[in-house]
Design a protein around this motif. Structure first.
Motif, PDB file in Angstrom:
ATOM      1  N   PRO A 194       0.798  -1.226   0.424  1.00  0.00           N
ATOM      2  CA  PRO A 194      -0.417  -0.157  -0.118  1.00  0.00           C
ATOM      3  C   PRO A 194       0.610   1.302   0.043  1.00  0.00           C
ATOM      4  N   GLY A 195       1.989   1.125   0.912  1.00  0.00           N
ATOM      5  CA  GLY A 195       2.754   2.703   0.876  1.00  0.00           C
ATOM      6  C   GLY A 195       3.178   2.515  -0.569  1.00  0.00           C
ATOM      7  N   GLN A 196       3.635   1.861  -0.853  1.00  0.00           N
ATOM      8  CA  GLN A 196       4.055   1.748  -2.610  1.00  0.00           C
ATOM      9  C   GLN A 196       3.149   2.146  -3.974  1.00  0.00           C
ATOM     10  N   VAL A 197       1.881   1.696  -3.462  1.00  0.00           N
ATOM     11  CA  VAL A 197       0.752   2.456  -4.472  1.00  0.00           C
ATOM     12  C   VAL A 197       1.186   3.469  -3.929  1.00  0.00           C
ATOM     13  N   ALA A 198       0.907   4.064  -2.592  1.00  0.00           N
ATOM     14  CA  ALA A 198       0.450   5.592  -2.538  1.00  0.00           C
ATOM     15  C   ALA A 198       1.703   6.848  -3.667  1.00  0.00           C
ATOM     16  N   SER A 199       2.597   5.973  -3.044  1.00  0.00           N
ATOM     17  CA  SER A 199       3.896   6.652  -3.153  1.00  0.00           C
ATOM     18  C   SER A 199       3.891   7.568  -4.626  1.00  0.00           C
ATOM     19  N   VAL A 200       3.457   5.537  -5.405  1.00  0.00           N
ATOM     20  CA  VAL A 200       3.920   6.481  -6.865  1.00  0.00           C
ATOM     21  C   VAL A 200       3.035   7.376  -7.215  1.00  0.00           C
ATOM     22  N   PHE A 201       1.781   7.091  -6.878  1.00  0.00           N
ATOM     23  CA  PHE A 201       0.543   7.699  -7.626  1.00  0.00           C
ATOM     24  C   PHE A 201       1.028   9.388  -6.984  1.00  0.00           C
ATOM     25  N   ALA A 202       1.744   9.425  -5.619  1.00  0.00           N
ATOM     26  CA  ALA A 202       1.217  10.899  -5.256  1.00  0.00           C
ATOM     27  C   ALA A 202       3.061  11.063  -6.834  1.00  0.00           C
ATOM     28  N   LEU A 203       4.411  11.004  -6.195  1.00  0.00           N
ATOM     29  CA  LEU A 203       5.325  10.958  -7.306  1.00  0.00           C
ATOM     30  C   LEU A 203       4.738  11.241  -8.789  1.00  0.00           C
ATOM     31  N   ILE A 204       3.675  10.809  -9.207  1.00  0.00           N
ATOM     32  CA  ILE A 204       2.966  10.708 -10.282  1.00  0.00           C
ATOM     33  C   ILE A 204       2.575  12.358 -10.380  1.00  0.00           C
ATOM     34  N   ALA A 205       1.917  12.309  -9.384  1.00  0.00           N
ATOM     35  CA  ALA A 205       0.912  13.853  -9.500  1.00  0.00           C
ATOM     36  C   ALA A 205       1.781  15.154  -9.357  1.00  0.00           C
ATOM     37  N   GLU A 206       3.095  14.422  -8.660  1.00  0.00           N
ATOM     38  CA  GLU A 206       4.319  15.670  -8.506  1.00  0.00           C
ATOM     39  C   GLU A 206       5.449  15.606  -9.675  1.00  0.00           C
ATOM     40  N   GLY A 207       4.952  14.689 -10.688  1.00  0.00           N
ATOM     41  CA  GLY A 207       5.309  14.804 -11.550  1.00  0.00           C
ATOM     42  C   GLY A 207       7.227  13.879 -11.589  1.00  0.00           C
ATOM     43  N   ASP A 208       7.248  13.406 -10.628  1.00  0.00           N
ATOM     44  CA  ASP A 208       8.688  12.665 -10.115  1.00  0.00           C
ATOM     45  C   ASP A 208       8.845  11.214 -11.290  1.00  0.00           C
ATOM     46  N   LEU A 209       8.461  11.272 -12.513  1.00  0.00           N
ATOM     47  CA  LEU A 209       8.580  10.517 -13.508  1.00  0.00           C
ATOM     48  C   LEU A 209       9.339   8.990 -13.222  1.00  0.00           C
ATOM     49  N   ILE A 210      10.782   9.832 -13.056  1.00  0.00           N
ATOM     50  CA  ILE A 210      12.003   8.726 -12.931  1.00  0.00           C
ATOM     51  C   ILE A 210      11.746   8.356 -11.482  1.00  0.00           C
ATOM     52  N   ALA A 211      11.367   8.614 -10.426  1.00  0.00           N
ATOM     53  CA  ALA A 211      11.273   8.270  -8.605  1.00  0.00           C
ATOM     54  C   ALA A 211      10.347   7.097  -9.285  1.00  0.00           C
ATOM     55  N   ALA A 212       9.360   7.868  -9.758  1.00  0.00           N
ATOM     56  CA  ALA A 212       7.795   6.528 -10.542  1.00  0.00           C
ATOM     57  C   ALA A 212       7.847   5.210 -10.700  1.00  0.00           C
ATOM     58  N   ARG A 213       9.101   5.903 -11.695  1.00  0.00           N
ATOM     59  CA  ARG A 213       9.315   4.527 -12.449  1.00  0.00           C
ATOM     60  C   ARG A 213      10.423   3.489 -11.534  1.00  0.00           C
ATOM     61  N   ARG A 214      11.327   4.057 -10.710  1.00  0.00           N
ATOM     62  CA  ARG A 214      11.805   2.615 -10.204  1.00  0.00           C
ATOM     63  C   ARG A 214      11.280   2.106  -8.910  1.00  0.00           C
ATOM     64  N   ILE A 215       9.994   2.896  -8.516  1.00  0.00           N
ATOM     65  CA  ILE A 215       8.992   1.770  -8.070  1.00  0.00           C
ATOM     66  C   ILE A 215       8.642   0.838  -8.914  1.00  0.00           C
ATOM     67  N   VAL A 216       8.025   1.265  -9.155  1.00  0.00           N
ATOM     68  CA  VAL A 216       7.452   0.040 -11.052  1.00  0.00           C
ATOM     69  C   VAL A 216       8.002  -0.732 -10.713  1.00  0.00           C
ATOM     70  N   HIS A 217       9.673  -0.550 -11.474  1.00  0.00           N
ATOM     71  CA  HIS A 217      10.567  -1.416 -10.857  1.00  0.00           C
ATOM     72  C   HIS A 217      11.604  -2.550 -10.461  1.00  0.00           C
ATOM     73  N   GLY A 218      11.309  -1.909  -9.480  1.00  0.00           N
ATOM     74  CA  GLY A 218      11.465  -2.809  -8.110  1.00  0.00           C
ATOM     75  C   GLY A 218       9.851  -3.574  -7.980  1.00  0.00           C
ATOM     76  N   LEU A 219       9.118  -3.401  -8.418  1.00  0.00           N
ATOM     77  CA  LEU A 219       7.759  -3.813  -8.016  1.00  0.00           C
ATOM     78  C   LEU A 219       8.352  -5.455  -9.129  1.00  0.00           C
ATOM     79  N   LYS A 220       8.298  -4.828 -10.167  1.00  0.00           N
ATOM     80  CA  LYS A 220       9.116  -5.593 -11.922  1.00  0.00           C
ATOM     81  C   LYS A 220       9.605  -6.901 -11.059  1.00  0.00           C
ATOM     82  N   GLY A 221      10.447  -6.801 -10.664  1.00  0.00           N
ATOM     83  CA  GLY A 221      11.861  -7.541  -9.963  1.00  0.00           C
ATOM     84  C   GLY A 221      11.663  -7.967  -8.784  1.00  0.00           C
ATOM     85  N   CYS A 222       9.962  -7.878  -8.417  1.00  0.00           N
ATOM     86  CA  CYS A 222      10.134  -8.703  -6.866  1.00  0.00           C
ATOM     87  C   CYS A 222       9.040  -9.495  -7.610  1.00  0.00           C
TER      88      CYS A 222
END
Lengths: 143, 140
Positions: free
Chosen positions: B57-85
């Motif tokens: 849930p923390g990762q879901v909240a963070s990724v949408f917050a980062l998208i809203a802030e326009g920080d696509l690099i940090a949002a992509r990093r979370i998604v990349h981590g989920l892909k690997g795990c």
């Protein structure tokens, strides 16, 4: 002697997965959560093998591998990349930098274990050969 | 039922639904059926699962917050981590959906498409047994 393996990954859940995967193996595990701390540990402890993530902030795995390979202290440490990137260019770059293997995430536990043990076995054989050569050289020098 | 918990269980094997059947559903037409890790009974992964699921849930909240802030690099990093795990914890669909989202990031797709892929991923994550949606609000 128990082989040593350093896991360098910024993702705690991957570190835990690797630990769980190797839980029953005779391997001494250590961990680092950044590229920089991984490099530092690799240079000071010279583990037999570094299992290295690529996509990490500040210092990525390619940079870490390059520095491990170029430093005398860790030159004999083997590197295996463990990355979520399945891009051919990343695999080729990793192998060109001197990595012994490249495993993609998510990984199959049995496959990862087999690949790591293959590399560790080859290193042990290489170390033994090298040690014999050094012994022979010393024996000849003293004769 | 679930795979046996010996070391022969392939990490990344198919997830199972609450009836113990392999989950082949596409999240586009997903029902609210609960998804359970294929490795829930694995002797070591099973013990790690609550930590992994508790962090989602923390990762879901963070990724949408980062998208809203326009920080696509940090949002992509979370998604990349989920892909690997994801697959490693017995949820290959997490890896599949995160891969789709990561491709959109890498292609520089517009925000609506990226957001759509992330919504699809979030819908799947919220179906996972043990996922607590209320923790998204806490994390946000």
């Amino acid at each position: 002697m128990t082989p040593s393996l350093l896991v360098v990954d910024d993702d705690a859940f991957i570190r835990q997965l690797v630990e769980a995967t190797l839980a029953d193996d005779d391997v001494h595990l250590s961990f680092a959560s950044t590229g920089w701390s991984g490099l530092e540990r690799a240079l000071t402890a010279a583990p037999d093998l570094v299992l290295l993530d690529i996509d990490m902030p500040f210092m990525d795995g390619f940079e870490v591998c390059k520095l491990i390979r170029s430093d005398l202290r860790s030159r004999r440490t083997e590197v295996v990349f463990l990355s979520a990137s399945s891009k051919t260019e990343d695999k080729v770059r990793g192998l060109e930098l001197g990595a012994s293997d490249y495993v993609t995430k998510p990984f199959d536990a049995d496959e990862l274990r087999a690949r790591l043990h293959r590399v560790l076995k080859a290193k042990a054989a290489s170390d033994a050969t090298r040690s014999r050569r050094v012994d022979d050289f010393i024996a000849r020098a003293l004769a | 039922m679930y795979p046996s918990h010996d070391n022969q269980v392939a990490i990344g094997a198919g997830a199972t639904n609450s009836n113990g059947q392999e989950d082949r559903s596409n999240t586009r037409n997903a029902t609210a059926e609960v998804v359970r890790s294929a490795l829930a009974n694995h002797k070591t992964i099973g013990r790690l699962l609550p930590l992994f699921i508790g962090d989602l849930p923390g990762q879901v909240a963070s990724v949408f917050a980062l998208i809203a802030e326009g920080d696509l690099i940090a949002a992509r990093r979370i998604v990349h981590g989920l892909k690997g795990c994801g697959g490693g914890y017995g949820f290959p669909d997490i890896t599949r959906l995160a891969t789709q989202a990561e491709i959109l990031f890498d292609q520089g797709a517009d925000r609506i498409r990226v957001q759509g892929a992330l919504e699809e991923l979030a819908v799947y994550l919220r179906r996972i047994e043990g996922y607590e949606p209320s923790r998204e609000r806490v994390a946000a």
